[in-house]
Motif scaffolding. Structure first.
Motif, mmCIF file in Angstrom:
data_model
loop_
_atom_site.group_PDB
_atom_site.id
_atom_site.type_symbol
_atom_site.label_atom_id
_atom_site.label_comp_id
_atom_site.label_asym_id
_atom_site.label_seq_id
_atom_site.Cartn_x
_atom_site.Cartn_y
_atom_site.Cartn_z
ATOM 1 N N UNK A 1 0.837 -1.219 0.000
ATOM 2 C CA UNK A 1 0.000 0.000 0.000
ATOM 3 C C UNK A 1 0.866 1.262 0.000
ATOM 4 N N UNK A 2 1.997 1.191 0.666
ATOM 5 C CA UNK A 2 2.845 2.379 0.799
ATOM 6 C C UNK A 2 3.752 2.607 -0.400
ATOM 7 N N UNK A 3 4.033 1.558 -1.181
ATOM 8 C CA UNK A 3 5.088 1.702 -2.198
ATOM 9 C C UNK A 3 4.681 1.375 -3.633
ATOM 10 N N UNK A 4 3.494 0.788 -3.846
ATOM 11 C CA UNK A 4 3.098 0.449 -5.218
ATOM 12 C C UNK A 4 2.945 1.713 -6.059
ATOM 13 N N UNK A 5 3.167 1.579 -7.346
ATOM 14 C CA UNK A 5 3.200 2.726 -8.250
ATOM 15 C C UNK A 5 1.843 3.383 -8.440
ATOM 16 N N UNK A 6 0.794 2.591 -8.661
ATOM 17 C CA UNK A 6 -0.508 3.171 -8.987
ATOM 18 C C UNK A 6 -1.555 2.811 -7.947
ATOM 19 N N UNK A 7 -2.724 3.431 -8.095
ATOM 20 C CA UNK A 7 -3.808 3.207 -7.151
ATOM 21 C C UNK A 7 -4.288 1.777 -7.098
ATOM 22 N N UNK A 8 -4.227 1.069 -8.212
ATOM 23 C CA UNK A 8 -4.678 -0.319 -8.225
ATOM 24 C C UNK A 8 -3.757 -1.195 -7.386
ATOM 25 N N UNK A 9 -2.466 -0.972 -7.508
ATOM 26 C CA UNK A 9 -1.515 -1.727 -6.692
ATOM 27 C C UNK A 9 -1.626 -1.369 -5.221
ATOM 28 N N UNK A 10 -1.798 -0.086 -4.945
ATOM 29 C CA UNK A 10 -1.884 0.382 -3.558
ATOM 30 C C UNK A 10 -3.108 -0.164 -2.831
ATOM 31 N N UNK A 11 -4.186 -0.421 -3.570
ATOM 32 C CA UNK A 11 -5.414 -0.913 -2.938
ATOM 33 C C UNK A 11 -5.581 -2.423 -3.048
ATOM 34 N N UNK A 12 -4.685 -3.099 -3.755
ATOM 35 C CA UNK A 12 -4.800 -4.549 -3.943
ATOM 36 C C UNK A 12 -4.880 -5.333 -2.624
ATOM 37 N N UNK A 13 -4.168 -4.907 -1.560
ATOM 38 C CA UNK A 13 -4.241 -5.681 -0.308
ATOM 39 C C UNK A 13 -5.525 -5.458 0.497
ATOM 40 N N UNK A 14 -6.382 -4.527 0.087
ATOM 41 C CA UNK A 14 -7.552 -4.187 0.899
ATOM 42 C C UNK A 14 -8.434 -5.376 1.276
ATOM 43 N N UNK A 15 -8.762 -6.284 0.349
ATOM 44 C CA UNK A 15 -9.591 -7.423 0.751
ATOM 45 C C UNK A 15 -8.947 -8.274 1.850
ATOM 46 N N UNK A 16 -7.616 -8.404 1.816
ATOM 47 C CA UNK A 16 -6.921 -9.176 2.843
ATOM 48 C C UNK A 16 -6.953 -8.439 4.178
ATOM 49 N N UNK A 17 -6.639 -7.134 4.137
ATOM 50 C CA UNK A 17 -6.610 -6.351 5.368
ATOM 51 C C UNK A 17 -7.987 -6.270 6.024
ATOM 52 N N UNK A 18 -9.030 -6.118 5.212
ATOM 53 C CA UNK A 18 -10.380 -5.997 5.787
ATOM 54 C C UNK A 18 -10.861 -7.337 6.353
ATOM 55 N N UNK A 19 -10.542 -8.439 5.695
ATOM 56 C CA UNK A 19 -10.950 -9.738 6.240
ATOM 57 C C UNK A 19 -10.143 -10.077 7.496
ATOM 58 N N UNK A 20 -8.893 -9.659 7.548
ATOM 59 C CA UNK A 20 -8.111 -9.843 8.766
ATOM 60 C C UNK A 20 -8.662 -8.988 9.905
ATOM 61 N N UNK A 21 -9.151 -7.820 9.557
ATOM 62 C CA UNK A 21 -9.687 -6.897 10.570
ATOM 63 C C UNK A 21 -10.980 -7.422 11.191
ATOM 64 N N UNK A 22 -11.850 -7.982 10.356
ATOM 65 C CA UNK A 22 -13.174 -8.366 10.834
ATOM 66 C C UNK A 22 -13.375 -9.876 10.976
#
Length: 596
Positions: free
Chosen positions: A496-517
């Protein structure tokens, strides 16, 4: 002069066409001709009504009777009973999923009651292939007003005042983007419409282009006038043949009427529009990759700044918005910024179109005011979960979004609330999941999609998502390690901190949100070697409960002889021999076999 006493509207959107609406239309025209009613009844092809679950949809006016799942074989009865004798065909009426009440009229159906159809106002009500019908409902009034009554600066100011934010995912203020492009130095400027729409389960933009293409064209022309551009491109994926066909026709009609091209409406304003068909790469939804694709290059993102507003298509100032954003513009100009800003929440104005898919009764397209809750969308509009199952989660925002649990059902839908909850608005895909869904498997599915669609240009996205996918695969196969959760979180934060574009930066979101909840599901997979939902094959088995009557049918059905037991006695399954085919569960008449 012919006297038309009834209009029959037939949905000709992709969903209904795939369900047979073209056959229904052909049969209807033939039956009307046979009975001599073709001089009194007019058949009209429309765009998508949104209620895709109930297609093919037929609405008869002036009564406004809503018929659903109409088939070719139903046509003779519909013509004779309704169009000839004036009697409603009750068996074709819509039934609410819970009460099973028959509802004859479009505006009384629960799916539509809480919607506010602004972008979709014409979809399902006019013929998208007729510019005359679009003009008859106020089409191109906004363009005429902008060109004859407003300066470009006033148009930009009105869009800014409305509070419209980009509907493509990021939610950047539209008027501000227009202002940046207008103020940029350049003798040539472009308007680009992003109609790539690559999210799994998303079909909002496609439906608007199929059902009301002139609205998008008008919004783009107004943008061209506002920013000083005389040329525009619609970048649409080639998998949308019907949308492309209708868009091409609409552009030709607008050119023939002097609403596109040179000296529009005699005002001296020139605006030409072209279509660029994309090959279906998800990364081309990212604006700089999209621009590269239009230029004939490989669709890969580039670092920003400079932003496209300063240096975009062929190095010229370029304004990029998505289909839904442009479709909002005509109403803002005709009805005013104050009217538009009165809808929605403090920081999220207007409406949002969502594609409802997954484990939900009423799949389809819904447009709702910002600020509505997830519960209202899923239960009041979507009709709840099929089969009486329990709601578990909703994935909102596509592969770039996140999974939200039951405790957030009353969360208001707006840009800021979703971001704080670990998701995002995205383009509007909304996938509903029930208790039979494994959240680790869901995270793996979306990460597999983004990893496959990565352009490979930057290391964090190319390699990072691959490593995350390997870990998730390991977990779902029963090989998870104690430190895997921490490793997933560390990788996700770095990407999220280092990917070049918005698609790369948001790619981990499904993993982070499922880990959160749903961290407990990850822990069950890793620590207990168990999939709570019974989805992951290598972690799931079948068990025979105390409901077993000892009939022996499961034992006979097992292809590997993994079940043992005496007649009238409780049977058991040898987990080492079981191949998890489910044959036993399918045969058991007492529902004594469970998966888990």
């Amino acid at each position: 002069m012919e006297h038309i006493r009834a209009h029959v509207l037939i949905c000709a959107g992709t969903g209904c066409v795939s369900s047979g609406s073209k056959k229904v239309e052909a049969a209807l025209r033939a039956e009307l001709a046979r009975t001599g009613l073709d001089k009194e009844v007019k058949v009209v092809e429309t765009g998508c009504h949104g209620f895709c679950e109930m297609g093919p949809i037929v609405i008869v006016y002036p009564e406004g009777v809503f018929y659903c799942r109409v088939q070719e074989s139903d046509v003779p009865e519909l013509v004779e009973s309704h169009l000839y004798k004036g009697r409603v065909v009750e068996r074709l009426l819509y039934r609410e999923p819970v009460s099973h009440e028959k509802i004859p009229h479009y505006d009384e159906i629960g799916f539509y009651k809480k919607q506010m159809r602004l972008v979709l106002a014409n979809c399902g009500h006019i013929n998208p292939e007729s510019i005359e019908e679009y003009i008859a409902v106020g089409g191109y009034d906004a363009l005429a007003k902008a060109l004859t009554e407003m300066t470009p600066e006033q148009v930009v100011a009105e869009v800014k005042k409305s509070g419209l934010r980009g509907r493509g995912g990021g939610g950047f203020p539209t008027g501000l983007k227009w202002e940046f492009t207008r103020n940029a130095k350049g003798d040539k400027k472009y308007v680009v419409c992003n109609a790539d729409e690559g999210d799994p389960g998303a079909f909002m933009d496609r439906s608007v282009l199929e059902g009301d293409p002139h609205r998008v064209i008008e919004g783009m022309a107004i943008c061209g006038y506002a920013i000083g551009a005389d040329e525009g491109y619609v970048y649409v994926r080639a998998e949308y043949p019907l949308a492309i066909k209708r868009l091409k026709l609409a552009i030709k009609q607008a050119e023939d009427m002097g609403l596109l091209g040179d000296n529009i409406l005699g005002t001296g304003f020139n605006f030409h529009l072209k279509i660029k068909e994309g090959a279906g790469a998800f990364v081309c939804g990212e604006e700089t990759a999209l621009l590269a694709s239009i230029e004939g290059k490989r669709g890969m993102p580039r670092p920003r700044p400079p932003f496209p507003a300063i240096s975009g298509l062929w190095g010229k100032p370029t304004n990029i918005n998505n289909v839904e954003t442009f479709a909002n513009v005509p109403q803002i100009i005709t009805r005013g910024a104050d009217w538009y800003a009165s809808i929605g929440t403090e920081r999220s104005k207007g409406t949002k179109v969502f594609a409802l898919t997954g484990r939900i009764n009423n799949t389809g397209l819904a447009e709702v005011p910002m600020g509505i809750t997830m519960r209202e969308i899923i239960y009041d509009i979507g009709g709840g979960i099929p089969g009486g199952r329990k709601f578990k989660a909703v994935q909102i925002g596509g592969p770039s979004g996140g999974c939200l649990p039951e405790e957030l059902l009353d969360l208001p839908i707006d840009y800021d609330s979703l971001t704080q909850a670990g998701a995002m608005m995205g383009s509007g895909g909304l996938v509903v999941m029930d208790e039979t869904t494994c959240m680790v498997d869901v995270a793996k599915f979306f990460l597999n999609f983004t990893q496959s669609e990565s352009c490979g240009k930057c290391t964090p996205c190319r390699e990072g998502t691959k490593r995350m996918l390997e870990i998730l695969t390991r977990i779902t196969e029963g090989k998870g390690r104690p430190d895997d959760i921490a490793l997933l979180e560390d990788l996700a934060k770095n990407i999220k901190a280092t990917a070049l574009c918005g698609l790369g930066q948001t790619a981990p979101n499904p993993v982070l949100s499922t880990l959160r909840y749903f961290r407990h599901e990850y822990e069950a997979h890793i620590n207990d070697k168990r999939c709570p939902a019974g989805v992951c094959a290598k972690l799931s088995g079948y068990q025979i409960t105390e409901l077993c009557k000892g009939c022996g049918l499961c034992k006979k059905a097992c292809p590997v002889e993994a079940i043992s037991g005496e007649i009238k006695g409780r049977h058991s399954i040898n987990q080492a021999k079981c191949i998890k085919c489910g044959a036993c569960m399918a045969k058991c008449p007492f529902k004594a076999i469970i998966k888990g």
